[in-house]
Scaffold this motif. Structure first.
Motif, PDB file in Angstrom:
ATOM      1  N   PHE A  65       0.842  -1.220   0.000  1.00 33.30           N
ATOM      2  CA  PHE A  65       0.000   0.000   0.000  1.00 33.30           C
ATOM      3  C   PHE A  65       0.869   1.260   0.000  1.00 33.30           C
ATOM      4  CE2 PHE A  65      -4.279  -1.464   2.146  1.00 33.30           C
ATOM      5  CZ  PHE A  65      -4.504  -2.326   1.090  1.00 33.30           C
ATOM      6  N   LEU A  66       2.178   1.098   0.292  1.00 32.67           N
ATOM      7  CA  LEU A  66       3.047   2.283   0.263  1.00 32.67           C
ATOM      8  C   LEU A  66       3.257   2.793  -1.153  1.00 32.67           C
ATOM      9  CD1 LEU A  66       6.211   1.464  -0.669  1.00 32.67           C
ATOM     10  CD2 LEU A  66       6.130   0.361   1.540  1.00 32.67           C
ATOM     11  N   PHE A  67       2.962   1.971  -2.169  1.00 28.62           N
ATOM     12  CA  PHE A  67       3.002   2.467  -3.548  1.00 28.62           C
ATOM     13  C   PHE A  67       1.695   3.211  -3.796  1.00 28.62           C
ATOM     14  CE2 PHE A  67       5.723  -1.401  -3.855  1.00 28.62           C
ATOM     15  CZ  PHE A  67       6.911  -0.733  -4.089  1.00 28.62           C
ATOM     16  N   ARG A  68       1.804   4.520  -3.910  1.00 31.84           N
ATOM     17  CA  ARG A  68       0.578   5.307  -3.951  1.00 31.84           C
ATOM     18  C   ARG A  68       0.178   5.706  -5.369  1.00 31.84           C
ATOM     19  NH1 ARG A  68       3.195   6.935   0.907  1.00 31.84           N
ATOM     20  NH2 ARG A  68       4.174   8.669  -0.147  1.00 31.84           N
ATOM     21  N   GLU A  69       1.081   5.495  -6.322  1.00 32.62           N
ATOM     22  CA  GLU A  69       0.746   5.772  -7.717  1.00 32.62           C
ATOM     23  C   GLU A  69       0.539   4.449  -8.438  1.00 32.62           C
ATOM     24  OE1 GLU A  69       0.175   8.689  -8.907  1.00 32.62           O
ATOM     25  OE2 GLU A  69       0.857   9.770  -7.120  1.00 32.62           O
ATOM     26  N   ARG A  70      -0.406   4.435  -9.372  1.00 32.05           N
ATOM     27  CA  ARG A  70      -0.729   3.217 -10.118  1.00 32.05           C
ATOM     28  C   ARG A  70       0.513   2.663 -10.831  1.00 32.05           C
ATOM     29  NH1 ARG A  70      -3.186   0.907 -14.437  1.00 32.05           N
ATOM     30  NH2 ARG A  70      -5.112  -0.200 -13.906  1.00 32.05           N
ATOM     31  N   ARG A  71       1.297   3.586 -11.452  1.00 26.93           N
ATOM     32  CA  ARG A  71       2.461   3.114 -12.221  1.00 26.93           C
ATOM     33  C   ARG A  71       3.483   2.442 -11.291  1.00 26.93           C
ATOM     34  NH1 ARG A  71       2.881   8.645 -12.357  1.00 26.93           N
ATOM     35  NH2 ARG A  71       4.465   9.437 -10.929  1.00 26.93           N
ATOM     36  N   ASP A  72       3.587   2.924 -10.049  1.00 30.16           N
ATOM     37  CA  ASP A  72       4.569   2.346  -9.124  1.00 30.16           C
ATOM     38  C   ASP A  72       4.121   0.966  -8.646  1.00 30.16           C
ATOM     39  OD1 ASP A  72       6.090   4.627  -9.387  1.00 30.16           O
ATOM     40  OD2 ASP A  72       5.196   5.606  -7.641  1.00 30.16           O
ATOM     41  N   LEU A  73       2.818   0.830  -8.343  1.00 28.86           N
ATOM     42  CA  LEU A  73       2.341  -0.482  -7.912  1.00 28.86           C
ATOM     43  C   LEU A  73       2.434  -1.475  -9.072  1.00 28.86           C
ATOM     44  CD1 LEU A  73       1.257  -2.176  -5.633  1.00 28.86           C
ATOM     45  CD2 LEU A  73      -1.066  -1.489  -6.259  1.00 28.86           C
ATOM     46  N   LYS A  74       2.161  -0.995 -10.282  1.00 28.94           N
ATOM     47  CA  LYS A  74       2.258  -1.880 -11.454  1.00 28.94           C
ATOM     48  C   LYS A  74       3.712  -2.345 -11.617  1.00 28.94           C
ATOM     49  CE  LYS A  74       0.856  -2.259 -16.247  1.00 28.94           C
ATOM     50  NZ  LYS A  74       1.660  -1.863 -17.368  1.00 28.94           N
ATOM     51  N   ALA A  75       4.650  -1.411 -11.446  1.00 32.30           N
ATOM     52  CA  ALA A  75       6.075  -1.788 -11.583  1.00 32.30           C
ATOM     53  C   ALA A  75       6.440  -2.834 -10.530  1.00 32.30           C
ATOM     54  CB  ALA A  75       6.960  -0.553 -11.440  1.00 32.30           C
ATOM     55  N   TYR A  76       5.899  -2.694  -9.312  1.00 34.92           N
ATOM     56  CA  TYR A  76       6.194  -3.708  -8.269  1.00 34.92           C
ATOM     57  C   TYR A  76       5.598  -5.068  -8.667  1.00 34.92           C
ATOM     58  CZ  TYR A  76       5.826  -6.632  -4.210  1.00 34.92           C
ATOM     59  OH  TYR A  76       5.878  -7.733  -3.385  1.00 34.92           O
ATOM     60  N   PHE A  77       4.355  -5.055  -9.142  1.00 33.49           N
ATOM     61  CA  PHE A  77       3.728  -6.326  -9.530  1.00 33.49           C
ATOM     62  C   PHE A  77       4.493  -6.980 -10.691  1.00 33.49           C
ATOM     63  CE2 PHE A  77      -0.743  -5.022  -7.826  1.00 33.49           C
ATOM     64  CZ  PHE A  77      -0.339  -5.360  -6.540  1.00 33.49           C
ATOM     65  N   GLU A  78       4.987  -6.155 -11.628  1.00 30.60           N
ATOM     66  CA  GLU A  78       5.762  -6.718 -12.753  1.00 30.60           C
ATOM     67  C   GLU A  78       7.046  -7.355 -12.236  1.00 30.60           C
ATOM     68  OE1 GLU A  78       4.180  -3.698 -16.276  1.00 30.60           O
ATOM     69  OE2 GLU A  78       6.036  -3.238 -15.200  1.00 30.60           O
ATOM     70  N   CYS A  79       7.640  -6.684 -11.269  1.00 29.75           N
ATOM     71  CA  CYS A  79       8.869  -7.195 -10.664  1.00 29.75           C
ATOM     72  C   CYS A  79       8.599  -8.530  -9.954  1.00 29.75           C
ATOM     73  CB  CYS A  79       9.282  -6.164  -9.637  1.00 29.75           C
ATOM     74  SG  CYS A  79      10.962  -5.942  -9.461  1.00 29.75           S
ATOM     75  N   ALA A  80       7.493  -8.583  -9.209  1.00 31.90           N
ATOM     76  CA  ALA A  80       7.140  -9.825  -8.512  1.00 31.90           C
ATOM     77  C   ALA A  80       6.860 -10.932  -9.531  1.00 31.90           C
ATOM     78  CB  ALA A  80       5.926  -9.595  -7.614  1.00 31.90           C
ATOM     79  N   ARG A  81       6.176 -10.585 -10.608  1.00 35.04           N
ATOM     80  CA  ARG A  81       5.871 -11.581 -11.654  1.00 35.04           C
ATOM     81  C   ARG A  81       7.166 -12.171 -12.201  1.00 35.04           C
ATOM     82  NH1 ARG A  81       6.028 -14.913 -14.278  1.00 35.04           N
ATOM     83  NH2 ARG A  81       5.046 -15.527 -16.223  1.00 35.04           N
ATOM     84  N   THR A  82       8.164 -11.295 -12.464  1.00 33.97           N
ATOM     85  CA  THR A  82       9.449 -11.758 -12.995  1.00 33.97           C
ATOM     86  C   THR A  82      10.188 -12.617 -11.973  1.00 33.97           C
ATOM     87  OG1 THR A  82       9.548  -9.547 -13.922  1.00 33.97           O
ATOM     88  CG2 THR A  82      11.470 -10.892 -14.262  1.00 33.97           C
ATOM     89  N   GLY A  83       9.945 -12.354 -10.703  1.00 30.76           N
ATOM     90  CA  GLY A  83      10.655 -13.087  -9.653  1.00 30.76           C
ATOM     91  C   GLY A  83      10.033 -14.438  -9.334  1.00 30.76           C
ATOM     92  N   LEU A  84       8.919 -14.780 -10.009  1.00 31.40           N
ATOM     93  CA  LEU A  84       8.237 -16.045  -9.715  1.00 31.40           C
ATOM     94  C   LEU A  84       8.592 -17.119 -10.731  1.00 31.40           C
ATOM     95  CD1 LEU A  84       4.566 -15.049  -8.799  1.00 31.40           C
ATOM     96  CD2 LEU A  84       6.219 -16.198  -7.297  1.00 31.40           C
ATOM     97  N   GLU A  85       8.651 -18.350 -10.257  1.00 33.40           N
ATOM     98  CA  GLU A  85       8.770 -19.475 -11.183  1.00 33.40           C
ATOM     99  C   GLU A  85       7.439 -19.631 -11.928  1.00 33.40           C
ATOM    100  OE1 GLU A  85      10.171 -22.911  -9.059  1.00 33.40           O
ATOM    101  OE2 GLU A  85      11.982 -21.863  -8.431  1.00 33.40           O
ATOM    102  N   ASP A  86       7.449 -20.424 -13.030  1.00 32.69           N
ATOM    103  CA  ASP A  86       6.209 -20.583 -13.812  1.00 32.69           C
ATOM    104  C   ASP A  86       5.092 -21.146 -12.949  1.00 32.69           C
ATOM    105  OD1 ASP A  86       7.463 -19.558 -15.930  1.00 32.69           O
ATOM    106  OD2 ASP A  86       7.900 -21.490 -16.908  1.00 32.69           O
ATOM    107  N   GLU A  87       5.435 -22.123 -12.091  1.00 34.33           N
ATOM    108  CA  GLU A  87       4.450 -22.615 -11.121  1.00 34.33           C
ATOM    109  C   GLU A  87       4.660 -21.814  -9.841  1.00 34.33           C
ATOM    110  OE1 GLU A  87       4.440 -26.865 -10.594  1.00 34.33           O
ATOM    111  OE2 GLU A  87       3.497 -27.167 -12.541  1.00 34.33           O
TER     112      GLU A  87
END
Ligand SMILES: C[S@@+](CC[C@H](N)C(=O)[O-])C[C@H]1O[C@@H](n2cnc3c(N)ncnc32)[C@H](O)[C@@H]1O
Length: 277
Positions: free
Chosen positions: A133-155
């Motif tokens: 919730f500390l990401f207060r701008e949409r673009r910043d939260l999206k960048a975090y989610f993209e980063c998390a997506r890249t950090g995950l294995e396919d499963e």
């Protein structure tokens, strides 16, 4: 100062608030790593038919969850990331050093930004206690989610908690009695134009002493549909919401979470959002 004055000062009894450790109080009041891990394991197993072994704890603070993860199974490994060296040092001294040598060797504390810390891909990424919730701008939260997506294995799965309901959208203060102290959740400011809040945690003690503003949070309150849309835009293929059941006697939340598409109005809910690559 005379020797007499020095002696009387050293004898003066410090109050409970001055003696207390804010991280001990925080962990006792708001963290339930066993239940969080039970849920993450159950969802992973339901989806992929096996147990996960590799977990990244983002915004880990004192890394209590990551410590519980490596304790849980002998094959489990964890990476715990936080920007702030203070909770990491505390977590090392109070949580990591209590682990067996074997469990400790399977855990890495990383001082760094969740947006850029190079950790190996994991099957589970957790971001709990609403830290994102500390990401207060949409673009910043999206960048975090993209980063998390890249950090995950396919499963893999990203698991977040979220809170909301009418009571979240106003100022209020709630006190919960704990063992030896009171935990006070203070929704100090709410801005309906930006959906931003300033919240504090205070601790109060039996001798009347207080630890005011032990923790401060400046957050944007993201709604569940906003989170789902943003996660899907960030490369996740599916997003589920796990909603808390209700105890029929007390009519309060019962700590049991189930996958739901719809829910009844609840003035103060906490839910888990689970996103799959
Ligand atoms: C609310 S605490 C969460 C602690 C713990 N996850 C829990 O469940 O209670 C948020 C933590 O996020 C850390 N933090 C904030 N921004 C961060 C970032 N960009 N990367 C890594 N850690 C960050 C802060 O230092 C703080 O320790």
């Amino acid at each position: 100062m005379t020797p007499v004055a020095r002696k009387s000062k050293s004898r003066r009894k410090r109050n409970e608030a001055a003696r207390a450790d804010r991280y001990v109080l925080y962990e006792a009041s708001v963290q339930e790593p066993e239940a969080d891990i039970d849920l993450a394991e159950e969802i992973f197993e339901k989806h992929y038919g096996r147990k996960p072994t590799r977990l990244r704890e983002d915004f880990c603070g004192t890394a209590l969850l990551a410590c519980e993860w490596v304790k849980r199974h002998a094959k489990n490994r964890a990476w715990a990331i936080d920007l702030d060296p203070e909770p990491l040092k505390w977590g090392h001294e109070h949580n990591v050093l209590k682990l067996s040598d074997d469990a400790r060797a399977r855990l890495e504390l990383v001082e760094g930004n969740v947006m850029s810390s190079p950790t190996p891909p994991t099957e589970v990424i957790c971001a709990f206690n609403f830290s994102y919730f500390l990401f207060r701008e949409r673009r910043d939260l999206k960048a975090y989610f993209e980063c998390a997506r890249t950090g995950l294995e396919d499963e893999g799965l990203l698991i977040l908690d979220a809170y909301g309901g009418a009571d979240a959208l106003r100022t209020l203060s709630e006190t919960r009695e704990m063992d030896g102290f009171d935990y006070v959740w203070d929704q100090h400011r709410y801005d309906p134009i930006q959906n931003r809040v300033v919240n504090y945690i205070h601790f109060e003690f039996e001798d009347g002493s207080k630890m005011k503003r032990a923790f401060r949070y400046e957050w944007r309150l993201w709604s569940l549909p906003e989170l789902r849309d943003l996660l899907l835009e960030s490369g996740f293929s599916k997003v589920d919401v796990y909603w808390e059941g209700v105890d029929e006697e007390t009519e309060e939340g019962n700590g049991e979470y189930s996958l739901e598409e719809e829910a009844l109005d609840d003035p103060a809910w906490v839910a888990y959002v689970v996103a799959y690559p």
